[in-house]
Design a protein around this motif. Structure first.
Motif, PDB file in Angstrom:
ATOM      1  N   ARG A  53       0.825  -1.211   0.000  1.00  0.00           N
ATOM      2  CA  ARG A  53       0.000   0.000   0.000  1.00  0.00           C
ATOM      3  C   ARG A  53       0.858   1.259   0.000  1.00  0.00           C
ATOM      4  O   ARG A  53       0.648   2.159  -0.793  1.00  0.00           O
ATOM      5  CB  ARG A  53      -0.938  -0.010   1.223  1.00  0.00           C
ATOM      6  CG  ARG A  53      -1.878   1.157   1.261  1.00  0.00           C
ATOM      7  CD  ARG A  53      -2.876   1.023   0.100  1.00  0.00           C
ATOM      8  NE  ARG A  53      -3.596   2.239  -0.060  1.00  0.00           N
ATOM      9  CZ  ARG A  53      -3.414   3.094  -1.065  1.00  0.00           C
ATOM     10  NH1 ARG A  53      -2.533   2.848  -1.989  1.00  0.00           N
ATOM     11  NH2 ARG A  53      -4.118   4.183  -1.144  1.00  0.00           N
ATOM     12  N   GLY A  57       1.500   1.583  -3.818  1.00  0.00           N
ATOM     13  CA  GLY A  57       0.195   2.187  -4.081  1.00  0.00           C
ATOM     14  C   GLY A  57      -0.877   1.178  -4.429  1.00  0.00           C
ATOM     15  O   GLY A  57      -1.826   1.493  -5.145  1.00  0.00           O
ATOM     16  N   ASN A 129      -6.046   5.385   0.908  1.00  0.00           N
ATOM     17  CA  ASN A 129      -6.892   4.821  -0.138  1.00  0.00           C
ATOM     18  C   ASN A 129      -7.956   5.838  -0.553  1.00  0.00           C
ATOM     19  O   ASN A 129      -8.237   6.017  -1.727  1.00  0.00           O
ATOM     20  CB  ASN A 129      -7.541   3.520   0.323  1.00  0.00           C
ATOM     21  CG  ASN A 129      -8.251   2.814  -0.807  1.00  0.00           C
ATOM     22  OD1 ASN A 129      -7.733   2.697  -1.899  1.00  0.00           O
ATOM     23  ND2 ASN A 129      -9.458   2.354  -0.537  1.00  0.00           N
ATOM     24  N   ASN A 132      -6.336   8.546  -2.692  1.00  0.00           N
ATOM     25  CA  ASN A 132      -6.023   8.088  -4.035  1.00  0.00           C
ATOM     26  C   ASN A 132      -7.261   7.915  -4.888  1.00  0.00           C
ATOM     27  O   ASN A 132      -7.229   8.094  -6.088  1.00  0.00           O
ATOM     28  CB  ASN A 132      -5.238   6.763  -3.989  1.00  0.00           C
ATOM     29  CG  ASN A 132      -3.813   6.986  -3.524  1.00  0.00           C
ATOM     30  OD1 ASN A 132      -3.304   8.108  -3.547  1.00  0.00           O
ATOM     31  ND2 ASN A 132      -3.151   5.920  -3.128  1.00  0.00           N
TER      32      ASN A 132
END
Length: 135
Positions: A53, A57, A129, A132
């Motif tokens: 993560r 990513g 998250n 993004n």
């Protein structure tokens, strides 16, 4: 070398069916050698999920099967708080060579990270998250 034979598979519980979003590690050598659920969770599962993560990513949920020695990777899926809590609360394996000693070390904060750092890591991952997904 570390994970053994692997197979790309579907992750049906994911939105859209998760076609080819998973990897099944048929024989996790890390778990096989350590024989310890606490080492599996704290030295492999959580750090690997965090690495994917933070550094790549990519959301990842790992689900070890302590009976078979398999581990299911689900790429593109963040673990839920409940899943991570269950992983942390997995009872010691009968075959654990430390007799529960590693669980005590991981849970009592003597490792320098504290008891609930995993929850902070999960919350940070969820926040990332969300950021993004807004881009």
């Amino acid at each position: 070398w570390l994970m053994g034979e692997c197979e790309v598979n579907d992750v049906p519980e994911m939105n859209g069916g998760g076609k080819n979003q998973g990897v099944l590690v048929k024989r996790c050598r890390f778990l096989e050698e350590s024989q310890c659920a606490s080492i599996c969770v704290n030295s492999c599962k959580l750090p690997t999920q965090n690495f994917f993560r933070r550094n790549m990513g990519l959301a990842l949920t790992m689900t070890p099967d302590y009976d078979t020695g398999e581990c299911q990777f689900a790429y593109g899926r963040l673990p839920t708080e409940e899943e991570e809590r269950e992983a942390r609360e997995t009872p010691c394996l009968m075959r654990c060579p430390s007799g529960g000693g590693m669980r005590s070390w991981h849970n009592d904060g003597s490792n320098g990270r504290g008891k609930e750092t995993w929850l902070e890591d999960l919350e940070a991952l969820a926040k990332l998250n969300g950021m993004n997904n807004n881009n």
